[in-house]
Scaffold this motif. Structure first.
Motif, short mmCIF file in Angstrom:
data_model
loop_
_atom_site.label_atom_id
_atom_site.label_comp_id
_atom_site.label_asym_id
_atom_site.label_seq_id
_atom_site.Cartn_x
_atom_site.Cartn_y
_atom_site.Cartn_z
N GLY A 228 0.83 -1.21 0.00
CA GLY A 228 0.00 0.00 0.00
C GLY A 228 0.86 1.25 0.00
N LYS A 229 0.38 2.28 -0.69
CA LYS A 229 1.17 3.50 -0.81
C LYS A 229 1.13 4.33 0.47
N ARG A 230 2.19 5.09 0.66
CA ARG A 230 2.20 6.05 1.77
C ARG A 230 1.27 7.17 1.38
N LEU A 231 0.34 7.49 2.26
CA LEU A 231 -0.62 8.54 1.96
C LEU A 231 -0.04 9.91 2.27
N SER A 232 -0.45 10.88 1.49
CA SER A 232 -0.05 12.26 1.77
C SER A 232 -0.83 12.75 2.98
N ASP B 263 7.51 -15.84 2.59
CA ASP B 263 7.62 -15.85 4.05
C ASP B 263 7.68 -14.45 4.65
N ARG B 264 7.19 -13.47 3.92
CA ARG B 264 7.28 -12.10 4.44
C ARG B 264 6.44 -11.95 5.70
N GLU B 265 6.96 -11.13 6.58
CA GLU B 265 6.31 -10.89 7.86
C GLU B 265 6.23 -9.39 8.11
N CYS B 266 5.29 -9.04 8.92
CA CYS B 266 5.12 -7.64 9.30
C CYS B 266 6.33 -7.24 10.15
N ALA B 267 6.99 -6.16 9.74
CA ALA B 267 8.19 -5.68 10.45
C ALA B 267 7.86 -4.43 11.25
N ASP B 268 8.82 -4.02 12.06
CA ASP B 268 8.65 -2.82 12.88
C ASP B 268 8.27 -1.60 12.02
N VAL B 269 8.84 -1.48 10.83
CA VAL B 269 8.57 -0.32 9.99
C VAL B 269 7.10 -0.28 9.57
N HIS B 270 6.49 -1.44 9.35
CA HIS B 270 5.07 -1.48 8.97
C HIS B 270 4.18 -1.06 10.13
N VAL B 271 4.53 -1.54 11.32
CA VAL B 271 3.77 -1.17 12.51
C VAL B 271 3.95 0.32 12.81
N SER B 272 5.18 0.79 12.71
CA SER B 272 5.47 2.18 13.03
C SER B 272 4.74 3.15 12.12
N ILE B 273 4.77 2.90 10.81
CA ILE B 273 4.13 3.84 9.89
C ILE B 273 2.61 3.77 10.03
N SER B 274 2.07 2.59 10.31
CA SER B 274 0.61 2.50 10.49
C SER B 274 0.18 3.23 11.76
N LEU B 275 0.97 3.12 12.82
CA LEU B 275 0.64 3.83 14.06
C LEU B 275 0.70 5.35 13.86
N LYS B 276 1.74 5.82 13.17
CA LYS B 276 1.86 7.26 12.91
C LYS B 276 0.71 7.73 12.03
N HIS B 277 0.33 6.92 11.05
CA HIS B 277 -0.84 7.26 10.23
C HIS B 277 -2.05 7.46 11.13
N GLU C 158 9.81 10.10 8.54
CA GLU C 158 10.98 9.26 8.80
C GLU C 158 10.65 7.79 8.51
N PHE C 159 9.49 7.34 8.99
CA PHE C 159 9.11 5.94 8.76
C PHE C 159 8.80 5.68 7.29
N ALA C 160 8.30 6.69 6.57
CA ALA C 160 8.06 6.54 5.14
C ALA C 160 9.38 6.32 4.40
N ARG C 161 10.42 7.04 4.80
CA ARG C 161 11.74 6.84 4.20
C ARG C 161 12.27 5.44 4.51
N LYS C 162 12.09 5.00 5.76
CA LYS C 162 12.53 3.65 6.14
C LYS C 162 11.76 2.59 5.36
N LEU C 163 10.46 2.81 5.18
CA LEU C 163 9.65 1.87 4.42
C LEU C 163 10.13 1.79 2.97
N ALA C 164 10.45 2.93 2.39
CA ALA C 164 10.94 2.96 1.01
C ALA C 164 12.24 2.17 0.90
N ARG C 165 13.16 2.37 1.85
CA ARG C 165 14.42 1.62 1.84
C ARG C 165 14.18 0.12 2.03
N HIS C 166 13.25 -0.18 2.90
CA HIS C 166 12.87 -1.57 3.19
C HIS C 166 12.36 -2.25 1.91
#
Length: 138
Positions: free
Chosen positions: A20-24, A98-112, A80-88
């Motif tokens: 899913g895209k990072r929302l503005s 076998d992909r799993e939800c990582a800290d970056v996914h949780v962090s950006i969703s919480l900030k959203h 900051e988390f959007a940049r980390k997600l892009a790098r990820h």
């Protein structure tokens, strides 16, 4: 105006895990506006709105200032988390069976979700502050 991707809304970590895209900020704000949600401070805001003037406006402004401070902090972290997600994603860490939800996914969703809440508060507060309370209500 809900944003979703593969069955998950933008406030859920799997929305980001599945691409899913990072929302503005504008998209988050408009989503909050369209939902009619008043935020977790709805009771405190309603209580302040029932005060007599000039206390009503003073307390509403104080809540608004606090919401703005929190929004600014959350926006900074969201970026900051959007940049980390892009790098990820560029590193290919979101691909494979076998992909799993990582800290970056949780962090950006919480900030959203925090930003969504603060926008909901600000929408309600701005509406209330545009209405003058009765100065002679005793």
């Amino acid at each position: 105006m809900e944003h979703s991707h593969e069955g998950y809304k933008s406030g859920h970590p799997w929305y980001y895990l599945l691409g899913g895209k990072r929302l503005s900020l504008k998209e988050i704000r408009e989503s909050a506006r369209a939902s009619g949600y008043k935020g977790y401070r709805a009771d405190a805001i309603a209580k302040a709105d029932n005060l007599h003037e000039p206390r009503r406006s003073q307390v509403l402004r104080e809540i608004r200032e606090q919401a703005m401070r929190e929004l600014n902090n959350d926006v900074s972290l969201y970026r900051e988390f959007a940049r980390k997600l892009a790098r990820h994603r560029v590193a290919g860490e979101d691909s494979g069976p076998d992909r799993e939800c990582a800290d970056v996914h949780v962090s950006i969703s919480l900030k959203h979700n925090h930003i969504y809440n603060e926008f909901a508060h600000l929408i309600v507060l701005d509406d209330l502050l545009n209405k003058q309370g009765d100065l002679f209500d005793f």
